[in-house]
Write a protein that holds these residues in place. Structure first.
Motif, PDB file in Angstrom:
ATOM      1  N   LEU A 112       4.998   8.288   6.737  1.00  0.00           N
ATOM      2  CA  LEU A 112       6.281   8.426   7.432  1.00  0.00           C
ATOM      3  C   LEU A 112       6.895   9.827   7.366  1.00  0.00           C
ATOM      4  O   LEU A 112       7.503  10.277   8.346  1.00  0.00           O
ATOM      5  CB  LEU A 112       7.281   7.395   6.907  1.00  0.00           C
ATOM      6  N   PRO A 113       6.771  10.551   6.251  1.00  0.00           N
ATOM      7  CA  PRO A 113       7.372  11.892   6.220  1.00  0.00           C
ATOM      8  C   PRO A 113       6.760  12.869   7.224  1.00  0.00           C
ATOM      9  O   PRO A 113       7.343  13.922   7.499  1.00  0.00           O
ATOM     10  CB  PRO A 113       7.108  12.363   4.779  1.00  0.00           C
TER      11      PRO A 113
ATOM     12  N   SER B 149       0.841  -1.195   0.000  1.00  0.00           N
ATOM     13  CA  SER B 149       0.000   0.000   0.000  1.00  0.00           C
ATOM     14  C   SER B 149       0.877   1.245   0.000  1.00  0.00           C
ATOM     15  O   SER B 149       2.106   1.165   0.002  1.00  0.00           O
ATOM     16  CB  SER B 149      -0.906   0.004   1.238  1.00  0.00           C
ATOM     17  N   SER B 150       0.227   2.397   0.039  1.00  0.00           N
ATOM     18  CA  SER B 150       0.962   3.668   0.031  1.00  0.00           C
ATOM     19  C   SER B 150       1.170   4.225   1.435  1.00  0.00           C
ATOM     20  O   SER B 150       1.623   5.358   1.587  1.00  0.00           O
ATOM     21  CB  SER B 150       0.194   4.693  -0.813  1.00  0.00           C
ATOM     22  N   SER B 151       0.839   3.437   2.467  1.00  0.00           N
ATOM     23  CA  SER B 151       0.890   3.947   3.839  1.00  0.00           C
ATOM     24  C   SER B 151       2.264   4.473   4.226  1.00  0.00           C
ATOM     25  O   SER B 151       2.386   5.537   4.836  1.00  0.00           O
ATOM     26  CB  SER B 151       0.463   2.850   4.822  1.00  0.00           C
ATOM     27  N   ILE B 152       3.315   3.721   3.890  1.00  0.00           N
ATOM     28  CA  ILE B 152       4.669   4.121   4.300  1.00  0.00           C
ATOM     29  C   ILE B 152       5.047   5.454   3.664  1.00  0.00           C
ATOM     30  O   ILE B 152       5.487   6.389   4.352  1.00  0.00           O
ATOM     31  CB  ILE B 152       5.688   3.026   3.926  1.00  0.00           C
ATOM     32  N   GLU B 153       4.883   5.548   2.350  1.00  0.00           N
ATOM     33  CA  GLU B 153       5.248   6.784   1.649  1.00  0.00           C
ATOM     34  C   GLU B 153       4.357   7.952   2.059  1.00  0.00           C
ATOM     35  O   GLU B 153       4.798   9.102   2.126  1.00  0.00           O
ATOM     36  CB  GLU B 153       5.150   6.581   0.135  1.00  0.00           C
ATOM     37  N   LYS B 154       3.122   7.649   2.362  1.00  0.00           N
ATOM     38  CA  LYS B 154       2.150   8.700   2.668  1.00  0.00           C
ATOM     39  C   LYS B 154       2.314   9.253   4.080  1.00  0.00           C
ATOM     40  O   LYS B 154       2.174  10.459   4.308  1.00  0.00           O
ATOM     41  CB  LYS B 154       0.735   8.136   2.483  1.00  0.00           C
TER      42      LYS B 154
END
Length: 321
Positions: free
Chosen positions: A258-259, A251-256
C-alpha cells in the motif's frame, strides 16, 4: 462518469436505456470502463449484467454476438492463419478466438491436422527426446520403489517432468492420474494449498492477457524490494492474487504494497468480501470478471476457476476432518 445520486432499480434501467439509445456499447467490459458506478449498480440490483440488460429488452446475443465456429470454418481460418504463423504459441497470440475454437471443437491441434490430412509438424514443433510414456515409466518406478511422487522429488530423476507432463498430458496432475495416483496424496495440506494459490495466480495472468489488460506480471519495483503479482502501471494499482479473501489480513501484503501504490486490489477465489477500514484496499471476487469473460467468449476460464475452487474446498474439508 461518477454519479452523486443513489442508485435504484429504476435509475439503473433508465441509465441503461439512455446508454443504448446513444448507441454506446452494452458489453460488461465497456460499461465497466466508462461507468463503473452503473456497472456496480447492475450487479447490486439485478444480480448480473445480463439480467439487468433484460429489463430493457436486450439479450446476450444482442449485446455480444460471438463468432459461430464450426469445423469447416475452423479449417478455413486455420489454413489462412498458417500463412503468417509457424507455431501453436504464435497462433494463440495472433488468433486467440481461432485457438479457443480449435481446442473446443477438436481438443488438440493433432486432431485438427488429422482432419485436414496434414502433418501436425506444420504448426507443432515435435519434441522427440522424451515421450509421455517415458515419464509414466519413471513415475511407476518411483512409486514401486516407495519414493515420493511430488514434482520436486520427481525432478531429480526426470528433470523435464513439468514440460513433458504439460505437453503430453496437460498437467502433472493428469500425468499422475495416468498411473492411478492423485496429486493431493503426494503433497501435504500446506504445500497443496500453496500449489492451488499459485495455480490461481497463473490462471489470472492468462485471463488478464486474453482480456487485453495491460498489466505487468511479477515486476520488481522500488529497487527490487517488492514484487506484486500484477501491476497496472498506467493507474499505479497493485493487484494481489489470494486463494482466500481472509488471507490478505494474515499476510504482509497490505503493509508491503500500500505505501507504494494508489490502490491495492486483492482478487480472491473463495471467501466473502470482508468489511474493513483500510483505505485504498479493495477486495474483488474473481467472479466479477465473469461478465467480461462471457462477452469475450472465454468461458473456459470460469470452468477452470470453479475447478480450483472445488479443490480448495475439498482440501479444507479434509483438513477439518
Amino acid at each position: 462518469m461518477a454519479r452523486k445520486n443513489k442508485w435504484s432499480r429504476e435509475l439503473v434501467i433508465s441509465a441503461l436505456a439512455e446508454r443504448h439509445k446513444q448507441g454506446k456499447s452494452m458489453t460488461s467490459s465497456a460499461i465497466r470502463k466508462e461507468d463503473q458506478s452503473l456497472r456496480g449498480a447492475m450487479e447490486t440490483y439485478f444480480g448480473s449484467h445480463y439480467k439487468a440488460l433484460a429489463e430493457i429488452g436486450l439479450t446476450k446475443e444482442n449485446v455480444s454476438p460471438l463468432t459461430f465456429w464450426d469445423r469447416d470454418m475452423i479449417k478455413r481460418e486455420f489454413l489462412v492463419a498458417l500463412e503468417d504463423v509457424s507455431s501453436i504459441s504464435e497462433l494463440s497470440r495472433k488468433h486467440k478466438k481461432l485457438d479457443h475454437a480449435i481446442r473446443k471443437h477438436y481438443g488438440s491441434y493433432d486432431a485438427l491436422c488429422d482432419d485436414l490430412g496434414m502433418d501436425v509438424s506444420v504448426i507443432k514443433r515435435q519434441v522427440r527426446e522424451w515421450a509421455g510414456e517415458d515419464l509414466l515409466d519413471v513415475l511407476r518406478e518411483i512409486r514401486d520403489d516407495g519414493g515420493p511422487l511430488n514434482i520436486t522429488s520427481v525432478k531429480t530423476r526426470f528433470p523435464t517432468v513439468h514440460e513433458v507432463a504439460v505437453r503430453c498430458f496437460g498437467s502433472y496432475e493428469n500425468a499422475l492420474s495416468s498411473v492411478g495416483e492423485k496429486l493431493d496424496d503426494h503433497i501435504c495440506a500446506m504445500k497443496y494449498d500453496s500449489h492451488l494459490g499459485k495455480s490461481f495466480e497463473r490462471l489470472l495472468w492468462q485471463m488478464y492477457q486474453d482480456l487485453g489488460y495491460n498489466f505487468s506480471y511479477q515486476k520488481r519495483l522500488c529497487n527490487n524490494t517488492i514484487m506484486p503479482d500484477f501491476y497496472d502501471e498506467d493507474n499505479n494499482i497493485f493487484i494481489d492474487a489470494k486463494l482466500s479473501s481472509w488471507t490478505v489480513f494474515c499476510s504482509s501484503s497490505i503493509e508491503k504494497y500500500l505505501p507504494h501504490c494508489d490502490e491495492l486490489i486483492v482478487v480472491y477465489l473463495r471467501g466473502s468480501d470482508i468489511q474493513h477500514d483500510t483505505p485504498r484496499l479493495k477486495l474483488r471476487h474473481v467472479s466479477q470478471y465473469y461478465g467480461e469473460l462471457e462477452d469475450a467468449g472465454l468461458t473456459h476460464y470460469i470452468a477452470e476457476f470453479d475447478r480450483l475452487l472445488s479443490k480448495a474446498d475439498n482440501l479444507g474439508e479434509r483438513s477439518a476432518a
